[in-house]
Design a protein around this motif. Structure first.
Motif, PDB file in Angstrom:
ATOM      1  N   GLY A  96       1.139   7.744 -12.637  1.00 47.97           N
ATOM      2  CA  GLY A  96       1.435   7.904 -11.507  1.00 47.97           C
ATOM      3  C   GLY A  96       3.071   8.248 -12.031  1.00 47.97           C
ATOM      4  O   GLY A  96       3.579   8.694 -11.368  1.00 47.97           O
ATOM      5  N   ALA A  97       3.838   7.389 -12.812  1.00 47.43           N
ATOM      6  CA  ALA A  97       5.249   7.009 -12.724  1.00 47.43           C
ATOM      7  C   ALA A  97       5.422   8.841 -13.726  1.00 47.43           C
ATOM      8  O   ALA A  97       6.251   9.084 -13.553  1.00 47.43           O
ATOM      9  CB  ALA A  97       5.346   5.741 -14.194  1.00 47.43           C
ATOM     10  N   GLY A 106       8.046  14.101 -13.047  1.00 45.47           N
ATOM     11  CA  GLY A 106       7.577  15.252 -12.406  1.00 45.47           C
ATOM     12  C   GLY A 106       8.162  15.661 -11.598  1.00 45.47           C
ATOM     13  O   GLY A 106       8.534  16.641 -10.952  1.00 45.47           O
ATOM     14  N   ALA A 107       7.937  14.826 -10.416  1.00 44.56           N
ATOM     15  CA  ALA A 107       8.048  15.988  -8.768  1.00 44.56           C
ATOM     16  C   ALA A 107       9.746  15.668  -8.234  1.00 44.56           C
ATOM     17  O   ALA A 107       9.923  16.201  -8.168  1.00 44.56           O
ATOM     18  CB  ALA A 107       7.421  14.450  -8.279  1.00 44.56           C
ATOM     19  N   PHE A 108      10.352  14.512  -9.169  1.00 47.03           N
ATOM     20  CA  PHE A 108      11.757  14.466  -9.014  1.00 47.03           C
ATOM     21  C   PHE A 108      12.025  15.410 -10.378  1.00 47.03           C
ATOM     22  O   PHE A 108      13.261  16.421  -9.532  1.00 47.03           O
ATOM     23  CB  PHE A 108      12.463  12.782 -10.056  1.00 47.03           C
ATOM     24  N   PRO A 124       4.755  25.208  -7.043  1.00 47.73           N
ATOM     25  CA  PRO A 124       2.526  24.143  -6.902  1.00 47.73           C
ATOM     26  C   PRO A 124       2.900  23.469  -8.307  1.00 47.73           C
ATOM     27  O   PRO A 124       2.270  22.596  -7.814  1.00 47.73           O
ATOM     28  CB  PRO A 124       2.345  25.635  -7.754  1.00 47.73           C
ATOM     29  N   ASN A 125       3.805  23.508  -9.060  1.00 52.48           N
ATOM     30  CA  ASN A 125       3.824  22.221 -10.010  1.00 52.48           C
ATOM     31  C   ASN A 125       4.693  21.254  -8.866  1.00 52.48           C
ATOM     32  O   ASN A 125       3.977  19.620  -9.155  1.00 52.48           O
ATOM     33  CB  ASN A 125       5.025  22.379 -11.033  1.00 52.48           C
ATOM     34  N   LEU A 126       5.166  21.181  -8.689  1.00 51.04           N
ATOM     35  CA  LEU A 126       5.516  19.780  -7.350  1.00 51.04           C
ATOM     36  C   LEU A 126       4.023  19.695  -6.620  1.00 51.04           C
ATOM     37  O   LEU A 126       3.847  18.501  -6.498  1.00 51.04           O
ATOM     38  CB  LEU A 126       7.207  20.313  -6.028  1.00 51.04           C
ATOM     39  N   ALA A 127       4.097  20.347  -6.120  1.00 52.72           N
ATOM     40  CA  ALA A 127       2.542  20.065  -5.998  1.00 52.72           C
ATOM     41  C   ALA A 127       1.593  19.498  -6.032  1.00 52.72           C
ATOM     42  O   ALA A 127       0.883  18.382  -5.684  1.00 52.72           O
ATOM     43  CB  ALA A 127       1.356  20.894  -4.632  1.00 52.72           C
ATOM     44  N   VAL A 167       2.795  15.865  -6.518  1.00 53.50           N
ATOM     45  CA  VAL A 167       2.859  15.079  -5.557  1.00 53.50           C
ATOM     46  C   VAL A 167       1.424  14.825  -5.567  1.00 53.50           C
ATOM     47  O   VAL A 167       1.299  13.257  -5.047  1.00 53.50           O
ATOM     48  CB  VAL A 167       3.714  15.614  -4.328  1.00 53.50           C
ATOM     49  N   GLY A 168       0.323  15.125  -5.518  1.00 55.73           N
ATOM     50  CA  GLY A 168      -1.376  14.325  -6.010  1.00 55.73           C
ATOM     51  C   GLY A 168      -1.210  13.775  -7.047  1.00 55.73           C
ATOM     52  O   GLY A 168      -1.756  12.991  -6.532  1.00 55.73           O
ATOM     53  N   ILE A 169      -1.092  14.255  -8.299  1.00 57.39           N
ATOM     54  CA  ILE A 169      -1.413  13.120  -9.095  1.00 57.39           C
ATOM     55  C   ILE A 169      -0.565  12.238  -8.154  1.00 57.39           C
ATOM     56  O   ILE A 169      -1.834  11.152  -9.000  1.00 57.39           O
ATOM     57  CB  ILE A 169      -0.270  13.200 -10.637  1.00 57.39           C
ATOM     58  N   VAL A 170       0.100  11.743  -7.927  1.00 56.84           N
ATOM     59  CA  VAL A 170       0.971   9.987  -7.327  1.00 56.84           C
ATOM     60  C   VAL A 170      -0.210   9.369  -6.319  1.00 56.84           C
ATOM     61  O   VAL A 170      -0.449   8.855  -6.338  1.00 56.84           O
ATOM     62  CB  VAL A 170       2.322  10.462  -7.206  1.00 56.84           C
ATOM     63  N   ALA A 171      -0.283  10.642  -5.807  1.00 54.55           N
ATOM     64  CA  ALA A 171      -1.364  10.127  -4.347  1.00 54.55           C
ATOM     65  C   ALA A 171      -2.893   9.997  -4.752  1.00 54.55           C
ATOM     66  O   ALA A 171      -3.318   9.131  -4.041  1.00 54.55           O
ATOM     67  CB  ALA A 171      -1.542  11.364  -3.556  1.00 54.55           C
ATOM     68  N   LEU A 172      -3.013  10.042  -5.718  1.00 55.03           N
ATOM     69  CA  LEU A 172      -4.237   9.874  -6.541  1.00 55.03           C
ATOM     70  C   LEU A 172      -4.659   8.694  -7.023  1.00 55.03           C
ATOM     71  O   LEU A 172      -4.951   7.635  -6.859  1.00 55.03           O
ATOM     72  CB  LEU A 172      -5.094  11.614  -8.026  1.00 55.03           C
ATOM     73  N   MET A 173      -3.108   8.299  -7.818  1.00 49.79           N
ATOM     74  CA  MET A 173      -3.032   6.918  -8.399  1.00 49.79           C
ATOM     75  C   MET A 173      -3.109   5.656  -7.407  1.00 49.79           C
ATOM     76  O   MET A 173      -3.558   4.561  -7.809  1.00 49.79           O
ATOM     77  CB  MET A 173      -1.891   7.610  -9.662  1.00 49.79           C
ATOM     78  N   VAL A 174      -2.364   6.289  -6.586  1.00 55.63           N
ATOM     79  CA  VAL A 174      -1.741   5.619  -5.680  1.00 55.63           C
ATOM     80  C   VAL A 174      -3.309   4.265  -4.321  1.00 55.63           C
ATOM     81  O   VAL A 174      -3.588   3.711  -4.379  1.00 55.63           O
ATOM     82  CB  VAL A 174      -0.723   6.080  -4.362  1.00 55.63           C
ATOM     83  N   PHE A 175      -4.020   6.333  -4.760  1.00 59.18           N
ATOM     84  CA  PHE A 175      -5.259   5.963  -4.020  1.00 59.18           C
ATOM     85  C   PHE A 175      -6.863   5.296  -5.158  1.00 59.18           C
ATOM     86  O   PHE A 175      -6.916   4.055  -3.698  1.00 59.18           O
ATOM     87  CB  PHE A 175      -5.994   7.525  -3.450  1.00 59.18           C
ATOM     88  N   LEU A 176      -6.692   5.562  -5.752  1.00 56.05           N
ATOM     89  CA  LEU A 176      -6.912   4.612  -7.052  1.00 56.05           C
ATOM     90  C   LEU A 176      -6.769   3.374  -6.929  1.00 56.05           C
ATOM     91  O   LEU A 176      -7.748   2.060  -7.220  1.00 56.05           O
ATOM     92  CB  LEU A 176      -7.555   4.902  -8.744  1.00 56.05           C
ATOM     93  N   TRP A 177      -5.182   3.039  -7.297  1.00 59.47           N
ATOM     94  CA  TRP A 177      -5.392   1.884  -7.241  1.00 59.47           C
ATOM     95  C   TRP A 177      -5.688   0.955  -6.028  1.00 59.47           C
ATOM     96  O   TRP A 177      -5.815  -0.392  -6.242  1.00 59.47           O
ATOM     97  CB  TRP A 177      -2.961   2.152  -7.573  1.00 59.47           C
ATOM     98  N   ARG A 178      -5.585   1.455  -4.884  1.00 60.56           N
ATOM     99  CA  ARG A 178      -5.873   0.409  -3.690  1.00 60.56           C
ATOM    100  C   ARG A 178      -7.097   0.494  -3.267  1.00 60.56           C
ATOM    101  O   ARG A 178      -7.470  -0.567  -3.109  1.00 60.56           O
ATOM    102  CB  ARG A 178      -5.127   1.255  -2.597  1.00 60.56           C
ATOM    103  N   TRP A 179      -8.108   1.243  -3.833  1.00 61.63           N
ATOM    104  CA  TRP A 179      -9.326   1.059  -4.186  1.00 61.63           C
ATOM    105  C   TRP A 179     -10.040  -0.283  -5.129  1.00 61.63           C
ATOM    106  O   TRP A 179     -10.637  -0.368  -5.005  1.00 61.63           O
ATOM    107  CB  TRP A 179     -10.196   1.973  -3.940  1.00 61.63           C
ATOM    108  N   GLU A 180      -9.333   0.046  -5.745  1.00 65.35           N
ATOM    109  CA  GLU A 180      -8.789  -0.777  -6.634  1.00 65.35           C
ATOM    110  C   GLU A 180      -9.295  -2.223  -6.953  1.00 65.35           C
ATOM    111  O   GLU A 180      -9.631  -3.393  -6.753  1.00 65.35           O
ATOM    112  CB  GLU A 180      -8.352  -0.541  -8.700  1.00 65.35           C
ATOM    113  N   GLN A 181      -7.543  -2.710  -5.979  1.00 66.19           N
ATOM    114  CA  GLN A 181      -7.158  -3.461  -5.340  1.00 66.19           C
ATOM    115  C   GLN A 181      -8.791  -4.480  -4.369  1.00 66.19           C
ATOM    116  O   GLN A 181      -8.944  -5.640  -4.376  1.00 66.19           O
ATOM    117  CB  GLN A 181      -6.711  -3.720  -4.474  1.00 66.19           C
TER     118      GLN A 181
END
Length: 88
Positions: free
Chosen positions: A38-39, A44-46, A63-66, A69-83
Motif C-alpha cells: 500500500g505504501a 507511485g500514485a504520488f 494508466p500507471n496512476l490508475a 490507485v488500484g493497488i492502494v484500493a486493493l490493499m485497503v480492501f484486504l486490510w479491512r477484510w482481515e480486520q
C-alpha cells in the motif's frame, strides 16, 4: 475445544496468543505485506499524479496512476477484510 494442559508451562496469556495464531496463521506477515504494498502504491500514485500535473508523458502516466490507485484500493480492501475476519 482443547483445554490447556496443567503439565505445560504456558501461562494463560501465552496459550491465548498461540491459539489465536493457530486460527489465523501468518496474520502479522500478511498485514506487513499489505502495508508495504500500500505504501509503495501510494508513493507511485504520488509520482504519477505529479507527472500528469506537469503534463509529462501523459500517455503512460495515466494508466500507471490508475494501476497505483488500484493497488492502494486493493490493499485497503484486504486490510479491512482481515480486520473483519478477526472480529468474528
Amino acid at each position: 475445544m482443547v483445554e490447556p494442559n496443567s503439565k505445560n508451562r504456558l501461562n494463560p496469556e501465552q496459550y491465548a496468543r498461540l491459539k489465536a495464531e493457530m486460527t489465523t496463521p501468518y496474520r502479522g506477515l500478511r498485514q506487513f505485506i499489505y502495508l508495504g504494498a500500500g505504501a509503495s502504491g501510494l508513493i507511485g500514485a504520488f509520482v504519477f499524479f505529479f507527472q500528469l500535473l506537469a503534463r509529462r508523458d501523459i500517455d503512460s502516466a495515466l494508466p500507471n496512476l490508475a494501476l497505483q490507485v488500484g493497488i492502494v484500493a486493493l490493499m485497503v480492501f484486504l486490510w479491512r477484510w482481515e480486520q473483519r475476519r478477526l472480529r468474528r
